[in-house]
Enzyme design. Structure first.
Site, PDB file in Angstrom:
ATOM      1  N   LYS A   1       0.300  -1.302  -0.184  1.00  0.00           N
ATOM      2  CA  LYS A   1       0.031   0.150   0.016  1.00  0.00           C
ATOM      3  C   LYS A   1       1.213   1.152  -0.538  1.00  0.00           C
ATOM      4  CE  LYS A   1      -3.797  -2.267   2.582  1.00  0.00           C
ATOM      5  NZ  LYS A   1      -5.227  -1.759   1.561  1.00  0.00           N
TER       6      LYS A   1
ATOM      7  N   ARG B   1     -10.324 -12.477   2.132  1.00  0.00           N
ATOM      8  CA  ARG B   1     -11.086 -12.690   1.624  1.00  0.00           C
ATOM      9  C   ARG B   1     -10.334 -14.283   1.232  1.00  0.00           C
ATOM     10  NH1 ARG B   1     -11.947  -9.393  -4.111  1.00  0.00           N
ATOM     11  NH2 ARG B   1     -11.678  -7.805  -2.084  1.00  0.00           N
TER      12      ARG B   1
END
Length: 476
Positions: A257, A331
């Protein structure tokens, strides 16, 4: 916090807060002081109005607090108003006060008042040295006129559960690692006589939890899997599995990020923190429901051992996942957790996760996504959310063309379908790892898990969004 009931004469307190609707102050307390105070107050009883009126005598301050329209006042109005008052009076150094409501509080309103009081007191100052000039204190003693004891006790538990989740979520990545989450689960289980299994990284591989293991293997702090079980004394009314995303810090992995997006990623474990806090509340409230608390805990870091784009990993249920983005890691961990939950023969599975930026784009920062194809479960959860005051918007996963975005030419599914429809395609990904026979709902809390400033019953920082709704669902 000590919360007591009084009737008749006011207890000996420093301050009194009188809540009122927009049709005027009707409660005659303090020899009519609220009516006199209204002459100096230009408010109309709208939600959020707050007025301090000084008094002579033992009670030195009267606070008038608006609730809005009488016929539109729900539990959230009381919860938020009390929370706001407690936060404000604590900031001026008042540690005890009495509340007078415009109606006689029933059990539900009493619960909302107690919950709001606990949340108004919440502040995360674990690592901060107090400053001499600060006057802020906790409101240690609170009285509610004609309150219901059972409701107050319930509200205290609900508020403290949210405070516990916030505390854990607010703690930074150098203080909370996967092992810390496991230790907290063990503490709760031992305190309330629950079952608790913790699987380390070796056991993860033995148990075919390769997806969770791959996400966490690039960190010095190795991943683990948490399974807690609360069993009621009698035959359970239903069996529910709560699954939480427990990424203790998310750097994005090799798809790292930027410096802006990486801030607040200590809160990527909020779903897991919620599950642990709910399990503690369940231990205190003892509902007639069997509850399984499941958290896959990992730290997503860039390292020579990290999982990579183009890697193919196999989840517990045998399905393979092509990794196209290591920053879509939550996920991947949930794939194993949901596969495990599906083996438990439960009546419903609910997962909570700070999963997608698409949830923020679609819904903003005050509404969470409820991704669910089961009408009855959706209806129950939305009904619970109305009681809890947490806003959810339901999405179905019925778009076949959208589903094509997570098709992979080399594996069973891609771990990211891109930004378009990202919240729904994330749900479609998770659906691949849940038994089709079990009602399942996914709560995407990415947009509501952290606030930069306090408002209503939320303080600055982690919110514990989802705890209230899930507890209402379990207790309903």
């Amino acid at each position: 916090m000590d919360i007591e009931v009084f009737s008749g004469e006011l207890p000996a307190v420093r301050a009194v807060a009188v809540l009122f609707f927009d049709d005027g102050v009707s409660e005659d307390v303090l020899d009519g002081a609220p009516t006199r105070a209204m002459a100096h107050f230009d408010g109309k009883g709208k939600k959020g109005e707050f007025f301090r009126y000084p008094l002579d005598g033992e009670v030195r301050d009267l606070f008038l607090v608006g609730l809005g329209k009488r016929d539109e006042c729900g539990l959230g109005n009381y919860r938020n108003a009390v929370s706001d008052v407690v936060r404000k009076v604590g900031a001026i150094g008042i540690s005890e006060l009495a509340f007078v409501l415009p109606i006689t509080p029933d059990e539900a309103i009493s619960s909302a008042v107690a919950e709001g009081a606990v949340l108004g007191n919440y502040r995360f100052d674990r690592f901060r040295s107090p400053k001499e000039e600060e006057r802020s204190v906790s409101v240690d003693t609170l009285y509610l006129k004609d309150g219901q004891r059972a409701g107050l006790d319930r509200g205290i538990v609900l508020g403290e559960a949210q405070a516990a989740s916030r505390d854990l979520a607010n703690r930074p990545g150098n203080d909370v690692i996967p092992e810390t989450m496991a230790d907290e689960a063990v503490r709760i289980a031992e305190k309330y006589g629950m079952e608790c299994d913790i699987w380390d990284e070796d056991r993860l591989q033995e148990e075919r939890m390769s997806a969770l293991w791959h996400v966490g293997k690039g960190s010095e702090n190795k991943p683990c899997f948490i399974h807690m079980v609360y069993r009621p004394a009698g035959k359970p009314r239903r069996k529910v599995a709560l699954v939480g995303k427990g990424i203790t810090f998310d750097s994005g992995g090799l798809c790292i990020k930027g410096r802006t997006g990486i801030r607040t990623m200590k809160c990527d474990k909020t779903g897991g923190c919620n599950v642990l806090a709910i399990m503690e509340a369940v231990g205190r409230l003892t509902p007639d429901v069997e509850v399984h608390g499941i958290v896959g805990a990992a730290e997503n870091m860039p390292d020579g051992a990290s999982y990579r784009p183009d890697d193919i990993v196999r989840a517990r249920n045998g399905k393979t996942i092509e990794i196209v983005n290591t920053d879509a890691e939550g996920r991947v961990t949930l794939a194993d957790s949901l596969s495990f939950a599906s083996e438990l023969e439960v009546d419903a599975i609910i997962d909570m996760a700070t999963l997608t930026g698409a949830a923020v784009t679609a819904l903003g920062n005050y509404t969470a996504g409820l991704v669910c194809d089961f009408d009855d479960l959706s209806s129950e959860l939305l009904s619970a959310s109305l009681k809890s005051g947490e806003r959810f918007h339901r999405f179905a996963m019925d778009d076949e063309k959208l589903r094509e975005q997570i098709d992979s030419p080399v594996a069973d599914v891609l771990n990211s379908g891109g930004p378009g429809g990202g919240m729904i395609t994330a749900g479609m990904f998770l659906r691949e790892f849940v038994s089709s026979e079990i009602p399942w709902a996914h709560m995407d809390i990415a947009g509501v898990d952290f606030y930069e400033k306090a408002f209503d019953c939320y303080g600055k920082g982690a919110t514990a969004f989802g705890v209230r709704t899930c507890l209402e669902f379990l207790l309903g």
